[in-house]
Design a protein around this motif. Structure first.
Motif, PDB file in Angstrom:
ATOM      1  N   ARG A  64     -46.109  82.337 -28.537  1.00  0.00           N
ATOM      2  CA  ARG A  64     -47.021  82.053 -29.653  1.00  0.00           C
ATOM      3  C   ARG A  64     -47.826  80.822 -29.280  1.00  0.00           C
ATOM      4  NH1 ARG A  64     -42.515  81.801 -33.637  1.00  0.00           N
ATOM      5  NH2 ARG A  64     -43.195  79.653 -33.764  1.00  0.00           N
ATOM      6  N   LEU A  65     -49.005  80.690 -29.862  1.00  0.00           N
ATOM      7  CA  LEU A  65     -49.855  79.536 -29.562  1.00  0.00           C
ATOM      8  C   LEU A  65     -49.225  78.215 -29.983  1.00  0.00           C
ATOM      9  CD1 LEU A  65     -53.521  80.592 -30.286  1.00  0.00           C
ATOM     10  CD2 LEU A  65     -52.425  80.139 -28.108  1.00  0.00           C
ATOM     11  N   ASP A  66     -48.353  78.236 -30.994  1.00  0.00           N
ATOM     12  CA  ASP A  66     -47.741  76.980 -31.423  1.00  0.00           C
ATOM     13  C   ASP A  66     -46.807  76.404 -30.363  1.00  0.00           C
ATOM     14  OD1 ASP A  66     -45.515  78.617 -31.651  1.00  0.00           O
ATOM     15  OD2 ASP A  66     -45.068  78.041 -33.717  1.00  0.00           O
ATOM     16  N   ARG A  67     -46.510  77.155 -29.322  1.00  0.00           N
ATOM     17  CA  ARG A  67     -45.704  76.619 -28.219  1.00  0.00           C
ATOM     18  C   ARG A  67     -46.517  75.630 -27.392  1.00  0.00           C
ATOM     19  NH1 ARG A  67     -41.254  76.524 -29.809  1.00  0.00           N
ATOM     20  NH2 ARG A  67     -42.528  76.526 -31.649  1.00  0.00           N
ATOM     21  N   ILE A  68     -47.850  75.811 -27.342  1.00  0.00           N
ATOM     22  CA  ILE A  68     -48.674  74.924 -26.516  1.00  0.00           C
ATOM     23  C   ILE A  68     -49.449  73.894 -27.323  1.00  0.00           C
ATOM     24  CG2 ILE A  68     -48.914  76.534 -24.606  1.00  0.00           C
ATOM     25  CD1 ILE A  68     -51.737  77.188 -25.640  1.00  0.00           C
ATOM     26  N   ALA A  69     -49.650  74.145 -28.608  1.00  0.00           N
ATOM     27  CA  ALA A  69     -50.480  73.233 -29.400  1.00  0.00           C
ATOM     28  C   ALA A  69     -49.984  73.156 -30.833  1.00  0.00           C
ATOM     29  CB  ALA A  69     -51.929  73.699 -29.372  1.00  0.00           C
ATOM     30  N   GLY A  70     -50.036  71.954 -31.398  1.00  0.00           N
ATOM     31  CA  GLY A  70     -49.524  71.723 -32.740  1.00  0.00           C
ATOM     32  C   GLY A  70     -50.526  71.900 -33.857  1.00  0.00           C
ATOM     33  N   SER A  71     -51.780  72.236 -33.527  1.00  0.00           N
ATOM     34  CA  SER A  71     -52.792  72.454 -34.559  1.00  0.00           C
ATOM     35  C   SER A  71     -53.832  73.427 -34.028  1.00  0.00           C
ATOM     36  CB  SER A  71     -53.471  71.131 -34.945  1.00  0.00           C
ATOM     37  OG  SER A  71     -54.271  70.658 -33.874  1.00  0.00           O
ATOM     38  N   ASP A  72     -54.624  73.979 -34.944  1.00  0.00           N
ATOM     39  CA  ASP A  72     -55.681  74.912 -34.543  1.00  0.00           C
ATOM     40  C   ASP A  72     -56.658  74.250 -33.578  1.00  0.00           C
ATOM     41  OD1 ASP A  72     -54.532  76.709 -36.269  1.00  0.00           O
ATOM     42  OD2 ASP A  72     -56.045  76.484 -37.838  1.00  0.00           O
ATOM     43  N   THR A  73     -57.066  73.042 -33.928  1.00  0.00           N
ATOM     44  CA  THR A  73     -58.049  72.359 -33.086  1.00  0.00           C
ATOM     45  C   THR A  73     -57.481  72.061 -31.708  1.00  0.00           C
ATOM     46  OG1 THR A  73     -57.533  70.503 -34.549  1.00  0.00           O
ATOM     47  CG2 THR A  73     -59.773  71.232 -34.517  1.00  0.00           C
ATOM     48  N   MET A  74     -56.229  71.667 -31.666  1.00  0.00           N
ATOM     49  CA  MET A  74     -55.591  71.398 -30.386  1.00  0.00           C
ATOM     50  C   MET A  74     -55.518  72.678 -29.559  1.00  0.00           C
ATOM     51  SD  MET A  74     -52.106  69.225 -30.182  1.00  0.00           S
ATOM     52  CE  MET A  74     -51.313  69.005 -28.620  1.00  0.00           C
ATOM     53  N   ALA A  75     -55.170  73.793 -30.195  1.00  0.00           N
ATOM     54  CA  ALA A  75     -55.093  75.076 -29.495  1.00  0.00           C
ATOM     55  C   ALA A  75     -56.454  75.481 -28.949  1.00  0.00           C
ATOM     56  CB  ALA A  75     -54.555  76.162 -30.434  1.00  0.00           C
ATOM     57  N   LEU A  76     -57.484  75.287 -29.750  1.00  0.00           N
ATOM     58  CA  LEU A  76     -58.833  75.630 -29.296  1.00  0.00           C
ATOM     59  C   LEU A  76     -59.246  74.777 -28.102  1.00  0.00           C
ATOM     60  CD1 LEU A  76     -60.600  76.109 -32.727  1.00  0.00           C
ATOM     61  CD2 LEU A  76     -60.004  77.872 -31.061  1.00  0.00           C
ATOM     62  N   GLU A  77     -58.909  73.496 -28.142  1.00  0.00           N
ATOM     63  CA  GLU A  77     -59.235  72.613 -27.019  1.00  0.00           C
ATOM     64  C   GLU A  77     -58.523  73.078 -25.750  1.00  0.00           C
ATOM     65  OE1 GLU A  77     -58.349  68.542 -28.013  1.00  0.00           O
ATOM     66  OE2 GLU A  77     -59.650  68.602 -29.765  1.00  0.00           O
ATOM     67  N   VAL A  78     -57.241  73.403 -25.870  1.00  0.00           N
ATOM     68  CA  VAL A  78     -56.469  73.854 -24.708  1.00  0.00           C
ATOM     69  C   VAL A  78     -57.069  75.137 -24.148  1.00  0.00           C
ATOM     70  CG1 VAL A  78     -54.248  74.822 -23.992  1.00  0.00           C
ATOM     71  CG2 VAL A  78     -54.304  72.741 -25.366  1.00  0.00           C
ATOM     72  N   ILE A  79     -57.357  76.086 -25.034  1.00  0.00           N
ATOM     73  CA  ILE A  79     -57.900  77.363 -24.581  1.00  0.00           C
ATOM     74  C   ILE A  79     -59.267  77.178 -23.928  1.00  0.00           C
ATOM     75  CG2 ILE A  79     -58.711  79.629 -25.347  1.00  0.00           C
ATOM     76  CD1 ILE A  79     -56.430  79.524 -27.460  1.00  0.00           C
ATOM     77  N   ARG A  80     -60.105  76.336 -24.511  1.00  0.00           N
ATOM     78  CA  ARG A  80     -61.426  76.067 -23.917  1.00  0.00           C
ATOM     79  C   ARG A  80     -61.282  75.398 -22.555  1.00  0.00           C
ATOM     80  NH1 ARG A  80     -63.650  74.341 -29.440  1.00  0.00           N
ATOM     81  NH2 ARG A  80     -64.653  76.241 -30.143  1.00  0.00           N
ATOM     82  N   ASP A  81     -60.380  74.417 -22.451  1.00  0.00           N
ATOM     83  CA  ASP A  81     -60.164  73.748 -21.157  1.00  0.00           C
ATOM     84  C   ASP A  81     -59.692  74.739 -20.103  1.00  0.00           C
ATOM     85  OD1 ASP A  81     -60.941  71.331 -22.224  1.00  0.00           O
ATOM     86  OD2 ASP A  81     -58.894  70.568 -22.478  1.00  0.00           O
ATOM     87  N   LEU A  82     -58.757  75.614 -20.481  1.00  0.00           N
ATOM     88  CA  LEU A  82     -58.257  76.609 -19.539  1.00  0.00           C
ATOM     89  C   LEU A  82     -59.362  77.590 -19.148  1.00  0.00           C
ATOM     90  CD1 LEU A  82     -54.715  77.291 -21.025  1.00  0.00           C
ATOM     91  CD2 LEU A  82     -55.259  76.061 -18.917  1.00  0.00           C
TER      92      LEU A  82
END
Length: 187
Positions: A64-82
């Motif tokens: 699940r995305l919550d394994r890599i990021a603790g918030s929606d914005t954090m998840a979006l940043e991680v996905i964009r960086d990747l």
């Protein structure tokens, strides 16, 4: 091009074996696991190792995305960086997050737009609410313990050359509370 898994548990009591097994069954050749790490932290040791390991063309697989990021914005940043690095991401429980396909990338873009809209709306509503409260004479924060009687007493005690700490002890408040109240009164 390899499939790399990442798993995380929040406490030492939790077991990441189920996550790791799911990731391996879904095709992860290597799995990085963080124990007792908050998703709000970006400096998780195995997460950093995973990011270092990933290469362009690889796919990061998470339960699940919550394994890599603790918030929606954090998840979006991680996905964009990747995505900038050429790394795809796939979630086992959130099929809309699969940047390996054109439809997944399109859906991710839509999700990203709505997540940003949500953040912007919360920010705007907070700003408007605070402005409205200020216009009605209310200020945020904890009410001061320096009543008008205490302030008057503090001013008299200060005239008698007592230290802020001594005044605070006499009034039953902290030294910094006395300093702030007297500075506000002087203005």
């Amino acid at each position: 091009m390899s499939c790399v898994g990442y798993a995380r548990v929040s406490t030492h009591d939790q077991d990441a074996a189920a996550q790791e097994a799911e990731l391996r069954a879904a095709g992860a050749q290597r799995v990085f696991v963080d124990y007792a790490q908050s998703s709000r932290r970006t400096d998780r040791p195995e997460w950093e190792a995973c990011l270092d390991y990933l290469r362009s063309g690889d796919t990061l697989l998470v339960r699940r995305l919550d394994r890599i990021a603790g918030s929606d914005t954090m998840a979006l940043e991680v996905i964009r960086d990747l995505e900038k690095r050429g790394v795809n991401i796939r979630s086992l429980t959130e099929p809309v997050i699969d940047t390996t396909s054109p439809m997944g990338r399109a859906l991710f873009g839509i999700v990203a737009v709505f997540a940003q809209l949500r953040v912007d709306t919360i920010r705007e509503n907070t700003r408007l609410g605070l402005a409205h409260a200020r216009a009605q004479g209310r200020v945020g924060g904890r009410p001061t313990v320096m009543t008008s009687e205490r302030l008057e007493a503090a001013q008299k005690l200060r005239e008698s050359a007592l230290s802020y700490a001594a005044i605070g002890r006499a009034l039953g408040v902290g030294k910094s509370t006395v300093q702030r109240a007297l500075a506000r009164a002087d203005r």
